[in-house]
Structure formats: structure tokens, C-alpha cells
Motif scaffolding. Structure first.
Motif, short mmCIF file in Angstrom:
data_model
loop_
_atom_site.label_atom_id
_atom_site.label_comp_id
_atom_site.label_asym_id
_atom_site.label_seq_id
_atom_site.Cartn_x
_atom_site.Cartn_y
_atom_site.Cartn_z
N VAL A 55 -14.16 3.68 -2.87
CA VAL A 55 -13.02 2.99 -3.48
C VAL A 55 -13.20 2.96 -4.99
O VAL A 55 -14.33 2.99 -5.50
CB VAL A 55 -12.87 1.55 -2.94
CG1 VAL A 55 -12.62 1.55 -1.44
CG2 VAL A 55 -14.09 0.69 -3.27
N ALA A 103 0.85 -1.19 0.00
CA ALA A 103 0.00 0.00 0.00
C ALA A 103 0.87 1.23 0.00
O ALA A 103 1.96 1.25 0.59
CB ALA A 103 -0.92 0.00 1.22
N ALA A 158 -12.11 -0.85 7.72
CA ALA A 158 -13.32 -0.97 6.91
C ALA A 158 -14.60 -0.66 7.67
O ALA A 158 -15.67 -0.55 7.04
CB ALA A 158 -13.40 -2.36 6.29
N VAL A 174 -10.08 -4.82 -4.83
CA VAL A 174 -9.42 -3.83 -3.98
C VAL A 174 -9.55 -4.29 -2.53
O VAL A 174 -10.53 -4.94 -2.15
CB VAL A 174 -10.04 -2.43 -4.18
CG1 VAL A 174 -11.47 -2.37 -3.65
CG2 VAL A 174 -9.18 -1.35 -3.54
N HIS A 175 -8.53 -3.96 -1.73
CA HIS A 175 -8.52 -4.26 -0.30
C HIS A 175 -8.66 -2.95 0.46
O HIS A 175 -7.96 -1.97 0.17
CB HIS A 175 -7.19 -4.93 0.08
CG HIS A 175 -6.97 -5.11 1.54
ND1 HIS A 175 -7.49 -6.17 2.25
CD2 HIS A 175 -6.29 -4.35 2.45
CE1 HIS A 175 -7.13 -6.07 3.52
NE2 HIS A 175 -6.42 -4.97 3.68
N LEU A 176 -9.58 -2.92 1.43
CA LEU A 176 -9.83 -1.74 2.25
C LEU A 176 -9.50 -2.04 3.69
O LEU A 176 -9.98 -3.03 4.26
CB LEU A 176 -11.30 -1.32 2.13
CG LEU A 176 -11.75 -0.16 3.03
CD1 LEU A 176 -11.08 1.14 2.61
CD2 LEU A 176 -13.27 -0.04 3.01
N ARG A 177 -8.67 -1.21 4.30
CA ARG A 177 -8.41 -1.35 5.74
C ARG A 177 -9.25 -0.32 6.50
O ARG A 177 -9.80 0.61 5.92
CB ARG A 177 -6.93 -1.20 6.06
CG ARG A 177 -6.32 0.15 5.78
CD ARG A 177 -4.82 0.13 6.11
NE ARG A 177 -4.19 1.43 5.91
CZ ARG A 177 -4.14 2.39 6.82
NH1 ARG A 177 -4.69 2.20 8.02
NH2 ARG A 177 -3.55 3.53 6.55
N ARG A 187 -5.61 3.86 2.50
CA ARG A 187 -6.52 2.87 3.08
C ARG A 187 -6.75 1.69 2.13
O ARG A 187 -7.29 0.67 2.55
CB ARG A 187 -7.86 3.49 3.44
CG ARG A 187 -7.82 4.42 4.65
CD ARG A 187 -9.20 4.94 4.99
NE ARG A 187 -10.11 3.86 5.38
CZ ARG A 187 -11.42 4.01 5.57
NH1 ARG A 187 -11.98 5.21 5.38
NH2 ARG A 187 -12.16 2.99 5.93
N THR A 188 -6.40 1.83 0.88
CA THR A 188 -6.64 0.78 -0.09
C THR A 188 -5.35 0.31 -0.73
O THR A 188 -4.36 1.03 -0.79
CB THR A 188 -7.60 1.25 -1.21
OG1 THR A 188 -7.00 2.34 -1.91
CG2 THR A 188 -8.93 1.68 -0.63
N ARG A 189 -5.38 -0.92 -1.21
CA ARG A 189 -4.29 -1.51 -1.99
C ARG A 189 -4.88 -2.65 -2.78
O ARG A 189 -6.08 -2.93 -2.72
CB ARG A 189 -3.16 -2.00 -1.08
CG ARG A 189 -3.57 -3.06 -0.05
CD ARG A 189 -2.37 -3.70 0.59
NE ARG A 189 -2.67 -4.61 1.66
CZ ARG A 189 -3.10 -5.87 1.52
NH1 ARG A 189 -3.32 -6.35 0.30
NH2 ARG A 189 -3.32 -6.64 2.56
N ASP A 211 -12.24 -7.03 1.45
CA ASP A 211 -11.87 -7.16 0.04
C ASP A 211 -13.14 -7.06 -0.80
O ASP A 211 -14.17 -7.64 -0.45
CB ASP A 211 -11.20 -8.50 -0.24
CG ASP A 211 -9.80 -8.60 0.34
OD1 ASP A 211 -9.25 -7.56 0.74
OD2 ASP A 211 -9.26 -9.73 0.40
N VAL A 247 -12.19 0.65 -8.32
CA VAL A 247 -11.74 -0.69 -8.70
C VAL A 247 -11.42 -0.67 -10.19
O VAL A 247 -12.30 -0.39 -11.02
CB VAL A 247 -12.82 -1.76 -8.40
CG1 VAL A 247 -12.28 -3.15 -8.74
CG2 VAL A 247 -13.26 -1.69 -6.95
#
Length: 569
Positions: free
Chosen positions: A484, A162, A478, A473-476, A167-169, A451, A486
Motif C-alpha cells: 500500500v 474506492a 487484508a 489507508v484502508h485495505l480490504r 483493494r485500498t481507499r 486500517d 500512504v
């Protein structure tokens, strides 16, 4: 005792002479030299050389390099095929990526000092042996005149990271941690099956390493604490002297996002853009094509099938090398962008990608399951689903690198409670999708991370659903809703009249991607599992938006928001 398949090097081709080429640190790399006319009357006069550097055994059946070499030598090229450092017959340590720049330079330097070389070198190859071309470019050897990388990227295989503060990766592939244990454990290759039901996955790895009796330095540099060794010690390839490049991408290649990321970087560098030629084909990573005959969709292709596929694979590179290595013709003889519109025959040409007539179309998801260009829902609404890591949404094929081998019908996934589906009306006439596809969503979870997987499918009159694009996409953090984006990649695809588009949204795609355990722990090493409730916003100021690039916006049907399929609201 685990079942581990051990694969060693194949016999050297009778068409080749094996040399051991010394690198600057004294390590010797096993190198096969193919000359025109070999083995009966090899032509040792000076000529142009095609270099192929790979970790998959220069003599093995998997990449059938002897057949490829014979095809090139029939056109008068000398071919040099080399096991990269630490692999199969080559000496040294099996370490992913980091030695390829200097070893590529030293190998080219050896070539130009041979009596059969005229000092001009090109490179060709797929995947890792496409990556070795970018590494050689970064070394800036003056004899490297052209490259033809296929289905690859400069960041191939790199674990997902990230950006600082983001917050996303991306979502981590399962192959990220398995690849260093198969082809890059040591000199030979070792294959075994990960049990997706047995956690932690890291413990299965340790059992394999214990059985093999040695560790994988490439695995240990990435897990559990990633050490990002420099891939390009001489500088980034795109900061190097531009080399004429025929850059081939597959619409269904699972590594295509890496290729497109490189295209975006090249477009920001005018000198590189001038030397960059893009070719986009309707194929996957293993060179299965969407229009393959049924009899050619086999995992183990026969000798005759391999030979029949060589022209499609190699002729574009030969035409490119004819111009940029041999100087026969002009750069304008090569299309700046050659691309196939999947579902139609032949290749098309344009000066840019997307083609200049492409236009954006926005579609919005509605609570009843419709996907429509009608204005987004005015009232707030949402769709909920449960992510159960003990029962993840299954990946649609066993081998993600060979998606078109099966070309599966994914319609049944919409029947799962953890898959949200949105579907358009049928199109009234053929609709050409020609460019990027993006989704914008506001999502949240009652778990610490989430995710989001988005698949775009072509649904025919019989209800069969064929995947044409996807992103994730991965969100932390959350629990706090976030907007987000994509990236579903690029499309060159003809949606036939009467067909519909469908979206599948979910929180897993396993085992191709490592499923989240629901606890926020590292998914590769997690032992505890818990179910999370996921939420997608649909209306008000938080609509779900899909942006397509199309060539004929007038073909889109009249908008409808009638219920189309299952959602969970």
C-alpha cells in the motif's frame, strides 16, 4: 434525554441591510449587503463586490462575517454575505453541496443588477464557503473575476469511495456523518456529543433524530446507502472557464488532502494552471497558527483577538483582488507560490511547488525501531500489533479542525502496545522538509480489513513529539498481504539541529476517524467487536519505505540502525 445545543441565527449587523434574493425556482436567500461608509453614510455608487456564501450564519459569532465585511468595505468593496439555501434565515431545503452552483450564479446575477455594483464580483471564504466559490466557478457567470478559497476542496465532505476493483481507499472521518446532523439537519444548527464507547453509532444518530422530531435529508443521502447527488450540474469547475484563483492551504489543516487533490487536477490543465496562485500557511482549519502566542491559543477568541487576526487572513486576498478585480498591477506582482517554512518567519516565494531545489530522501524502518537512509534490512522481518476496537489509539486533539489550538505532545503514544514507532538519529544541522511525504508498506491482518495510520513527528531534545504530517489507508481482503501507499501530504517544515524524526504506525485514530470493529462490518453501524492482529513487513523484498522531500540532503546524519524505541516484532 440527550443534551442537544440548539443555535439559531444571530441578529443582522447594524452595518448591513438584509435583502431576500430570489433564486430561479422562487426560493429566497437571506442576504446582507454591506456598503462602504455604512451605516452613517453608505456609498451606493457602483463598485467592486466581494461575495461570501456560507451555511454558518452570516450574522453569527462563529465566522464573524460582520468584522470581515467591515474590513473589506474599508478598502472600498461592497460585501454581500448570504446564508446558503435552507440555512438560518434563508428559505428552502437544507441539502449539502448540490444547490450551490445554480444559487451562486443567481446571486451573482442579482448583484450585477444592483445600482451599487459595477459588474465585477470576487468571492472569498473558508471551508464550505470556499467550496461555494468552486461551485460558482462551475456556473461560469461572466461577472466572477476572481476567487480566494481557503482550506477547502471541491470534494469537501464527500464520503470515502474506492475506485472500482481497488483493494485500498481512504479511511472515513467521523465528521462525515456528524456534519449533516449538526449544520445541515435543518435551518438552525444542533450540536451533541457522540459517545465513542456506545455502538452502533448509527443508533445514537437515530436517537438524536427522534428527539429533534425530524430527519436530516443530508444524512439520509449518505447513510446507510450513499446517494451521490451531482454537486456541479453545469459541469466540473476545472472544465469551466478559468477564474484567477488565490488558493490557500494550511500545513496543519485536516482538510488539506482535499485541497492538494484539487491542486493536482489544476496542474493537469494548462489554462487553469496559468490562473492558479498557491498560498500555503502554517495554520490549521480554524486559522490557528503554529507561531501563535500562548495567549492567542484560546477556543473563544476575544473581539480584539479577532480584529488582530484579520490582516493576516484578508490582506493576501485584497492584494490579489487589487490585481485581478480592479486591474491595478500585473499578475506577476502576485507570487505563483507563496509559502511559509514552518519554524521560520515570513513567507517565501517560488515558481513551483515543491521548490525547484527539492530532492527526495528515502528512509527505511528497521526491526529495532530505527528509521534510517541505510539500505533496507536484507533479511525478512516484521512488526506485529493488536487492533482492539474497544480501546483504539486516541486522536491527539478533541477538535481535529483546530489542531494548533493544543499543538499536543504525542510522545506518550509510543508507549502503547498498539503503536509501532521508528525514529531517526538527530540531524546535525537544520533540515528543511519542502514537498511531498509518502510511505510504502506491505501490510496484512488476521481480520477481513485493516486500517493503517502513519504519523510523522518532530522529536526535540527533551523527547517531546510534535506531529508534522500524517496519512492513512484502508485495505480490504487484508488476510492477503498487500503493498500500500500512504500519502502523508505535503510539508514545509524546518527540523531543527538535534531533533529527530519519528513515525507512529497504528490501526486507529479515534474518534477523528471511525475505528474498524474488527469484523469487516460497516464501522458506523457495527455492533460486534473483535481484536485483529496486524502485521507490517520490514525486510527482504518487502521493506517499509518513507520518502521525504528535502532541500538540503547533505544535512542528514550518518545512518544508524541501533534500536531507537518500541516496536513489536
Amino acid at each position: 434525554m440527550l443534551q442537544i445545543e440548539h443555535v439559531g441565527p444571530g441578529p443582522v449587523s447594524p452595518l448591513a441591510r438584509e435583502e431576500f434574493v430570489r433564486m430561479r425556482d422562487g426560493i429566497r436567500l437571506a442576504t446582507d449587503v454591506y456598503l462602504p461608509g455604512a451605516p452613517v453614510a453608505p456609498d451606493a455608487a457602483p463598485g467592486d463586490t466581494v461575495l461570501i456564501r456560507l451555511p454558518y450564519d452570516k450574522s453569527g459569532a462563529y465566522t464573524y462575517i460582520p468584522l470581515i465585511a467591515e474590513y473589506f468595505t474599508a478598502r472600498g468593496y461592497r460585501v454581500v454575505a448570504q446564508d446558503v439555501r435552507g440555512k438560518f434565515r434563508s428559505e428552502g431545503e437544507a441539502l449539502l453541496f448540490v444547490n450551490e452552483a445554480d444559487d451562486g450564479y443567481d446571486t451573482i446575477d442579482w448583484i450585477v443588477n444592483q445600482a451599487w455594483s459595477n459588474g465585477r464580483v470576487a468571492m472569498w471564504g473558508d471551508s464550505y464557503y470556499g467550496y461555494t466559490q468552486w461551485a460558482a466557478v462551475s456556473s461560469q457567470h461572466p461577472a466572477l473575476k476572481a476567487i480566494a478559497p481557503r482550506v477547502t476542496g471541491t470534494q469537501l465532505g464527500e464520503p470515502v469511495r474506492a475506485a472500482a476493483g481497488a483493494r485500498t481507499r481512504g479511511v472515513e472521518w467521523g465528521i462525515t456523518y456528524l456534519y449533516p446532523l449538526t449544520y445541515f439537519h435543518s435551518q438552525d444548527a444542533y450540536f451533541w456529543d457522540l459517545d465513542p464507547a456506545h455502538r452502533p453509532y448509527s443508533a445514537q444518530v437515530e436517537a438524536v433524530l427522534a428527539q429533534l422530531g425530524s430527519r436530516s435529508i443530508s444524512y439520509d443521502q449518505w447513510y446507510p446507502r450513499p446517494v451521490h447527488l451531482p454537486r456541479f450540474p453545469n459541469g466540473d469547475p476545472f472544465d469551466a472557464r478559468p477564474v484567477p484563483t488565490l488558493h490557500t492551504i494550511g500545513w496543519w489543516d485536516n482538510c488539506a488532502p482535499l485541497s492538494w487533490a484539487d491542486v493536482a487536477r489544476i496542474e493537469q490543465r494548462p489554462a487553469w494552471a496559468l490562473n492558479h496562485f498557491l498560498r500555503i500557511e502554517s495554520m490549521d482549519h480554524e486559522s490557528y497558527y503554529v507561531d501563535d502566542a500562548v495567549e492567542d491559543r484560546v477556543e473563544e477568541r476575544t473581539h480584539e483577538q479577532l480584529l488582530a487576526g484579520l490582516p493576516r487572513m484578508l490582506e493576501p486576498a485584497l492584494a490579489f483582488f487589487e490585481v485581478f478585480v480592479r486591474g491595478n498591477g500585473a499578475p506577476t506582482d502576485i507570487p505563483r507560490v507563496a509559502w511559509n517554512l514552518a519554524g521560520t518567519p515570513g513567507m517565501r516565494a517560488s515558481e513551483t511547488w515543491p521548490p525547484p531545489d527539492a530532492a527526495a530522501l528515502e528512509l527505511f524502518a528497521h526491526a529495532g525501531g530505527a528509521l534510517s537512509p541505510e539500505h533496507p534490512p536484507a533479511e525478512p522481518a516484521h512488526a506485529d500489533w493488536l487492533h482492539d476496537p474497544a480501546d483504539p489509539v486516541p486522536s491527539s486533539v478533541a477538535n481535529a479542525f483546530a489542531f494548533l489550538l493544543d499543538a499536543p505532545d504525542e510522545s506518550a503514544l509510543a508507549d502503547r502496545d498498539d503503536v509501532i514507532a521508528f525514529t531517526t538519529d538527530p540531524v546535525a544541522e537544520d533540515l528543511d522538509l519542502t514537498g511531498p511525504v509518502r510511505a510504502e508498506a506491505v501490510i496484512s491482518s488476521d481480520g477481513p480489513v485493516m486500517d493503517l495510520f502513519v504519523r510523522l513527528l518532530d522529536v526535540d531534545e527533551e523527547g517531546r513529539a510534535f506531529r508534522i504530517a500524517r496519512g492513512q489507508v484502508h485495505l480490504r481482503d487484508a488476510t492477503d498481504a498487500a503493498r500500500v501507499e500512504v500519502d502523508l501530504g505535503q510539508l514545509g517544515y524546518r527540523l531543527r539541529a538535534g531533533h529527530r524524526l519519528r513515525l507512529h504506525l497504528s490501526s486507529s485514530d479515534a474518534p477523528e476517524f471511525i475505528p474498524q470493529p474488527g469484523t469487516g462490518e460497516d464501522p458506523w453501524g457495527a455492533t460486534e467487536l473483535t481484536t485483529n492482529r496486524q502485521r507490517l513487513e520490514l525486510g527482504g523484498d518487502r521493506p517499509f519505505r518513507l520518502t521525504l522531500t528535502i532541500a538540503s540532503p547533505g544535512a542528514w546524519p550518518a545512518a544508524s540502525t541501533e534500536p531507537k524505541g518500541p516496536t513489536h516484532v
